[in-house]
Design an enzyme around this catalytic site. Structure first.
Site, PDB file in Angstrom:
ATOM      1  N   CYS A 188      -5.376  -3.009   2.691  1.00  0.00           N
ATOM      2  CA  CYS A 188      -5.065  -2.914   4.116  1.00  0.00           C
ATOM      3  C   CYS A 188      -6.291  -3.085   5.019  1.00  0.00           C
ATOM      4  O   CYS A 188      -6.754  -4.205   5.225  1.00  0.00           O
ATOM      5  CB  CYS A 188      -4.352  -1.589   4.392  1.00  0.00           C
ATOM      6  SG  CYS A 188      -3.325  -1.608   5.902  1.00  0.00           S
TER       7      CYS A 188
ATOM      8  N   GLU B 241       0.842  -1.196   0.000  1.00  0.00           N
ATOM      9  CA  GLU B 241       0.000   0.000   0.000  1.00  0.00           C
ATOM     10  C   GLU B 241       0.879   1.249   0.000  1.00  0.00           C
ATOM     11  O   GLU B 241       1.877   1.313   0.713  1.00  0.00           O
ATOM     12  CB  GLU B 241      -0.886  -0.005   1.245  1.00  0.00           C
ATOM     13  CG  GLU B 241      -1.793   1.208   1.383  1.00  0.00           C
ATOM     14  CD  GLU B 241      -2.574   1.205   2.692  1.00  0.00           C
ATOM     15  OE1 GLU B 241      -3.633   1.843   2.739  1.00  0.00           O
ATOM     16  OE2 GLU B 241      -2.107   0.569   3.666  1.00  0.00           O
TER      17      GLU B 241
ATOM     18  N   LYS C 213      -9.669   2.607  -2.110  1.00  0.00           N
ATOM     19  CA  LYS C 213      -9.868   1.956  -0.807  1.00  0.00           C
ATOM     20  C   LYS C 213     -11.219   2.321  -0.209  1.00  0.00           C
ATOM     21  O   LYS C 213     -11.576   3.499  -0.117  1.00  0.00           O
ATOM     22  CB  LYS C 213      -8.734   2.369   0.134  1.00  0.00           C
ATOM     23  CG  LYS C 213      -8.722   1.658   1.481  1.00  0.00           C
ATOM     24  CD  LYS C 213      -7.498   2.127   2.263  1.00  0.00           C
ATOM     25  CE  LYS C 213      -7.389   1.446   3.620  1.00  0.00           C
ATOM     26  NZ  LYS C 213      -6.197   1.937   4.357  1.00  0.00           N
TER      27      LYS C 213
END
Length: 251
Positions: free
Chosen positions: A138, A39, A104
Site C-alpha cells: 500500500c 492488504e 510493511k
C-alpha cells in the site's frame, strides 16, 4: 506465467468470511501460478489492531494450505500479533510449503498505523518458478526509492487497502512504478466499505511499458488475470537499459 489479482469485498474483522470469499474467487479462476490478495485481506485495514489482528495464524495457515491445494503461490498481507507486537505482514506462500514474509516499511502515519505496528526495514524479493517478485504494501507505493529496481526483481507486487478519494494517486503510481522500473506491476486492492473509507478497487496488472494488461471493474468483487512473459520483459530491458543509468545516490 499466469498471474491473478483478487479484488475482494473485505468483511470487517471476520477471517472466516474473508477466507470463504477468497476461496470462491480462486476456485472460479483456476489455472494461475500466483494469486495476489489485498492488504489485510482477512480483517480489513485495522489501524488499531488490538482485538482484530490475528493471534493464531489462521489465515496464514489457510494461505499455506491453499497454495498446496491449488498448486500456485498465494500472496497477501495480514494484521498479525506476535509476542505482544503487531505487524502488517505480507506473506508469499509457495505450493511446496515454503513461506516468505515482508513487514510493511512505510506505515501510514496519517491514519496512525505507525502507533501500533512494528516497522519492517528489509526489502524482500521472492523467487518463484524462475521469476523474482518484490513485495511492497500500500503506502510503500508512494516511495520510488523504496520500490526501485536495481536489477534484482522482475515483478513488483503491491497489496493495498487504497481508498476511493485517492484513486488517481493509486492508478498513477502503479503505472509510474512499472515504467520507471521496467517491470510488471500487480496491484491488488479491495472494494466495499469499512467504518472509515470507501474502496473502489481499481486493481490492475500493468506491464513494463505502462500498458494495462488487466483491470478490475469498479466497486465489484473480481479476479483479473494476465500472462507475464519474462523473456519479452528481459529483452525490453536489454534493448532499452534504463536501469543501467540509475543515479549512484539511489544505489
Amino acid at each position: 506465467m499466469r498471474i491473478t489479482a483478487l479484488q475482494a469485498n473485505t468483511v470487517w474483522a471476520s477471517p472466516d468470511d474473508n477466507i470463504s470469499e477468497i476461496e470462491q474467487l480462486i476456485s472460479r479462476n483456476i489455472g494461475s501460478r500466483l494469486y495476489v490478495l489485498p492488504e489485510m485481506w482477512s480483517t480489513g485495514y485495522a489501524t488499531v489492531p488490538a482485538g482484530i489482528a490475528e493471534r493464531e495464524p489462521v489465515s496464514v495457515n489457510w494461505m499455506i494450505n491453499a497454495a498446496r491445494k491449488y498448486d500456485a503461490a498465494i500472496c497477501g498481507s495480514i494484521a498479525i500479533e506476535y509476542d505482544g507486537k503487531f505487524y502488517n505482514r505480507q506473506y508469499f506462500c509457495k505450493p511446496d510449503g515454503t513461506t516468505f514474509a515482508y513487514d510493511k516499511h512505510h506505515l501510514f502515519e496519517y491514519a496512525g498505523e505507525d502507533r501500533f505496528y512494528e516497522r519492517g526495514n528489509e526489502k524482500v524479493v521472492v523467487e518463484h518458478e524462475g521469476i523474482r517478485f518484490r513485495l511492497v504494501t500500500c503506502f510503500d507505493l508512494r516511495f520510488p526509492e523504496w520500490c526501485r529496481c536495481h536489477g534484482d526483481y522482475d515483478v513488483l507486487i503491491c497489496v493495498a487497502n487504497w481508498p476511493e478519494q485517492r484513486n488517481t494517486a493509486w492508478e498513477t503510481l502503479l503505472r509510474a512504478r512499472a515504467i520507471e522500473n521496467e517491470c510488471l506491476v500487480v496491484g491488488a486492492n479491495r472494494t466495499g466499505c469499512d467504518a472509515f473509507c470507501k474502496y473502489t478497487g481499481k486493481s490492475a496488472i500493468i506491464n513494463a511499458y505502462g500498458e494495462t494488461l488487466a483491470k478490475a471493474p469498479d466497486n465489484e468483487q473480481a479476479a483479473i488475470t494476465a500472462n507475464f512473459d519474462i523473456k519479452a520483459q528481459n529483452e525490453y530491458r536489454r534493448k532499452f537499459p534504463v536501469l543501467n543509468e540509475l543515479d549512484k545516490l539511489n544505489q
